[in-house]
Design an enzyme around this catalytic site. Sequence first.
Site, PDB file in Angstrom:
ATOM      1  N   MET A  29      -8.917  27.759 -23.146  1.00 31.74           N
ATOM      2  CA  MET A  29      -8.510  26.461 -23.133  1.00 31.74           C
ATOM      3  C   MET A  29      -7.827  26.099 -22.017  1.00 31.74           C
ATOM      4  O   MET A  29      -6.949  26.800 -21.786  1.00 31.74           O
ATOM      5  CB  MET A  29      -7.648  26.420 -24.558  1.00 31.74           C
ATOM      6  CG  MET A  29      -8.536  26.371 -25.927  1.00 31.74           C
ATOM      7  SD  MET A  29      -7.443  25.900 -27.214  1.00 31.74           S
ATOM      8  CE  MET A  29      -6.548  27.533 -27.481  1.00 31.74           C
ATOM      9  N   CYS A 113     -18.601  22.933 -22.337  1.00 32.99           N
ATOM     10  CA  CYS A 113     -17.637  21.870 -22.042  1.00 32.99           C
ATOM     11  C   CYS A 113     -18.299  20.551 -22.109  1.00 32.99           C
ATOM     12  O   CYS A 113     -19.234  20.301 -21.206  1.00 32.99           O
ATOM     13  CB  CYS A 113     -16.763  21.962 -20.807  1.00 32.99           C
ATOM     14  SG  CYS A 113     -15.648  20.872 -20.457  1.00 32.99           S
ATOM     15  N   LYS A 152     -20.597  30.893 -23.668  1.00 27.39           N
ATOM     16  CA  LYS A 152     -20.368  30.271 -25.129  1.00 27.39           C
ATOM     17  C   LYS A 152     -20.870  28.973 -25.133  1.00 27.39           C
ATOM     18  O   LYS A 152     -20.857  28.114 -24.004  1.00 27.39           O
ATOM     19  CB  LYS A 152     -18.893  29.875 -24.704  1.00 27.39           C
ATOM     20  CG  LYS A 152     -17.972  29.298 -25.929  1.00 27.39           C
ATOM     21  CD  LYS A 152     -16.343  29.496 -25.480  1.00 27.39           C
ATOM     22  CE  LYS A 152     -15.579  28.595 -26.884  1.00 27.39           C
ATOM     23  NZ  LYS A 152     -15.507  27.026 -26.207  1.00 27.39           N
ATOM     24  N   ASN A 211     -17.050  30.211 -33.705  1.00 29.94           N
ATOM     25  CA  ASN A 211     -16.034  29.208 -33.350  1.00 29.94           C
ATOM     26  C   ASN A 211     -15.876  28.019 -33.765  1.00 29.94           C
ATOM     27  O   ASN A 211     -17.169  27.242 -34.027  1.00 29.94           O
ATOM     28  CB  ASN A 211     -16.059  29.334 -31.701  1.00 29.94           C
ATOM     29  CG  ASN A 211     -14.921  28.237 -31.049  1.00 29.94           C
ATOM     30  OD1 ASN A 211     -15.387  27.394 -30.294  1.00 29.94           O
ATOM     31  ND2 ASN A 211     -13.848  28.403 -31.475  1.00 29.94           N
ATOM     32  N   GLY A 235      -9.259  28.233 -31.483  1.00 27.01           N
ATOM     33  CA  GLY A 235      -8.750  27.650 -30.159  1.00 27.01           C
ATOM     34  C   GLY A 235      -7.648  26.817 -30.367  1.00 27.01           C
ATOM     35  O   GLY A 235      -6.555  27.363 -30.606  1.00 27.01           O
ATOM     36  N   ARG A 236      -7.793  25.445 -31.092  1.00 30.81           N
ATOM     37  CA  ARG A 236      -6.820  24.648 -31.228  1.00 30.81           C
ATOM     38  C   ARG A 236      -5.637  25.115 -32.107  1.00 30.81           C
ATOM     39  O   ARG A 236      -4.468  24.734 -31.911  1.00 30.81           O
ATOM     40  CB  ARG A 236      -7.159  23.272 -31.672  1.00 30.81           C
ATOM     41  CG  ARG A 236      -7.882  22.687 -30.567  1.00 30.81           C
ATOM     42  CD  ARG A 236      -8.830  21.405 -31.064  1.00 30.81           C
ATOM     43  NE  ARG A 236      -9.849  21.934 -31.894  1.00 30.81           N
ATOM     44  CZ  ARG A 236     -10.721  21.038 -32.517  1.00 30.81           C
ATOM     45  NH1 ARG A 236     -10.542  19.918 -32.642  1.00 30.81           N
ATOM     46  NH2 ARG A 236     -11.552  21.699 -33.345  1.00 30.81           N
TER      47      ARG A 236
HETATM   48  C1  LIG Z   1      -7.368  21.925 -24.615  1.00 29.39           C
HETATM   49  C2  LIG Z   1      -8.539  22.392 -24.887  1.00 29.39           C
HETATM   50  C3  LIG Z   1      -9.154  23.217 -23.824  1.00 29.39           C
HETATM   51  C4  LIG Z   1     -10.271  23.652 -23.737  1.00 29.39           C
HETATM   52  N1  LIG Z   1     -10.825  24.308 -22.674  1.00 29.39           N
HETATM   53  C5  LIG Z   1     -12.025  25.107 -23.007  1.00 29.39           C
HETATM   54  C6  LIG Z   1     -12.435  25.963 -21.813  1.00 29.39           C
HETATM   55  O1  LIG Z   1     -11.798  25.840 -20.603  1.00 29.39           O
HETATM   56  N2  LIG Z   1     -13.647  26.646 -21.898  1.00 29.39           N
HETATM   57  C7  LIG Z   1     -14.318  26.431 -22.945  1.00 29.39           C
HETATM   58  O2  LIG Z   1     -15.525  27.137 -23.261  1.00 29.39           O
HETATM   59  N3  LIG Z   1     -13.907  25.733 -24.069  1.00 29.39           N
HETATM   60  C8  LIG Z   1     -12.775  25.014 -24.022  1.00 29.39           C
HETATM   61  N4  LIG Z   1     -12.316  24.406 -25.132  1.00 29.39           N
HETATM   62  C9  LIG Z   1     -13.048  24.493 -26.363  1.00 29.39           C
HETATM   63  C10 LIG Z   1     -12.412  25.400 -27.163  1.00 29.39           C
HETATM   64  O3  LIG Z   1     -12.476  26.683 -26.352  1.00 29.39           O
HETATM   65  C11 LIG Z   1     -13.190  26.013 -28.636  1.00 29.39           C
HETATM   66  O4  LIG Z   1     -14.501  25.886 -28.447  1.00 29.39           O
HETATM   67  C12 LIG Z   1     -13.006  24.449 -29.238  1.00 29.39           C
HETATM   68  O5  LIG Z   1     -11.670  23.875 -29.327  1.00 29.39           O
HETATM   69  C13 LIG Z   1     -13.519  24.715 -30.765  1.00 29.39           C
HETATM   70  O6  LIG Z   1     -12.639  25.684 -31.445  1.00 29.39           O
HETATM   71  P1  LIG Z   1     -11.216  25.336 -32.371  1.00 29.39           P
HETATM   72  O7  LIG Z   1     -11.737  24.471 -33.422  1.00 29.39           O
HETATM   73  O8  LIG Z   1     -11.008  26.682 -33.091  1.00 29.39           O
HETATM   74  O9  LIG Z   1     -10.174  24.567 -31.462  1.00 29.39           O
HETATM   75  C14 LIG Z   1     -11.239  23.614 -24.932  1.00 29.39           C
HETATM   76  C15 LIG Z   1     -10.271  22.889 -26.067  1.00 29.39           C
HETATM   77  C16 LIG Z   1      -9.301  22.555 -25.944  1.00 29.39           C
HETATM   78  C17 LIG Z   1      -8.626  21.782 -27.280  1.00 29.39           C
END
Ligand SMILES: Cc1cc2nc3c(=O)[nH]c(=O)nc-3n(C[C@H](O)[C@H](O)[C@H](O)COP(=O)(O)O)c2cc1C
Length: 330
Positions: A29, A113, A152, A211, A235-236
């Site tokens: 993240m 992303c 990913k 995920n 993640g979040r």
């Molecule tokens: C603040 C933030 C930053 C993120 N940065 C990345 C990142 O750098 N690389 C990536 O693959 N996903 C990134 N994501 C996506 C998360 O890795 C994840 O796939 C997504 O939030 C869904 O999972 P969750 O529902 O558990 O949050 C980001 C998500 C958030 C909220």
Amino acid sequence: MPPPGSHFQKTNMIIANLKFPNNLFLAPMANVTNLAFRMLCKKYGAALTYSEMISANAIVRQGEKSMQRGLTCEDEQPFCIQVFGNSSDTITEAARILEEAYRPAIIDVNMGCPAPTVTKQECGSALLNSPELIHNIISDLTGNISTPVSAKIRVLDSMEKTLKIARTIESAGACAITIHGRTREQMYSGTSSLEYAKRIKKELSIPVIVNGDIKDGISAKHALEYTECDGLMIGRAAIGTPYIFRRISHYLENGEPLETNHCIQQVNDFIEYTKLVGKYNIFSPGNIKAQSKAFTKGVADSRIIRGKLNSAHTIGSIMDVMHGMCDETS
Ligand SMILES: Cc1cc2nc3c(=O)[nH]c(=O)nc-3n(C[C@H](O)[C@H](O)[C@H](O)COP(=O)(O)O)c2cc1C
């Protein structure tokens, strides 16, 4: 004893000959998963931690700030560095620099992303439109670096297209794949589908990590049981609550929630975060302010506390608000 049907894996989670202590992973993240945050998640049981996404172009151009994002320490192993880019040559060169500097257990390629700043450069989820380029990126990496390579992805608007991407990633030599069950267009809205991860797990031989929207023991258990995936990525739900890893593993192992004093836990974890930021020399006032607000998550009257944090303009005053957080709510 895990409850019958539990897919929590205490001992046999293996990716590319690397044995992990369990199958709960911290998602990459941006602006969140710095070394201090990752170490807190590790402490609470995250088996694999991911760096923020790092620009391959910036690494090749010797960008200091981007290089800093890969910073790790011995205690963090195993950890994963995630890169983003759109040229197999540049990504491979960046991966070589990063593996030499930090010796990650895995290098992951960001194919999910949805941020316009990233997709405009044909990186992140924009790669999903180009299976051939994906093949080149993964096969160049696996042929030229010694670190195992994973990817990913987000899902596409059809199962067939998504399966094609997943098969491409596997056949190009990736050691694992993570599936975030939202499309690029969904950004972070709507719900994350588990259908794609379930189907991809059935088709592929490499480990598949599911995920999206895993926020507690119940959703974790459901995602593992429904998809039969090898691992879970969170993640979040970990933002401002690194303790989530202990809560989820406790639920998966025992079938019941872990009782804790949430507010005290949050204050203590935030204090530890600030100490770790100092220890690793990655202190930034903006980050401390953002993280202080994140650590109010789930605390009673958190809006009032965040209001106070908004008006706190020094580190000392932020710490005072956080130290008093549980008095505020008692
Ligand atoms: C603040 C933030 C930053 C993120 N940065 C990345 C990142 O750098 N690389 C990536 O693959 N996903 C990134 N994501 C996506 C998360 O890795 C994840 O796939 C997504 O939030 C869904 O999972 P969750 O529902 O558990 O949050 C980001 C998500 C958030 C909220």
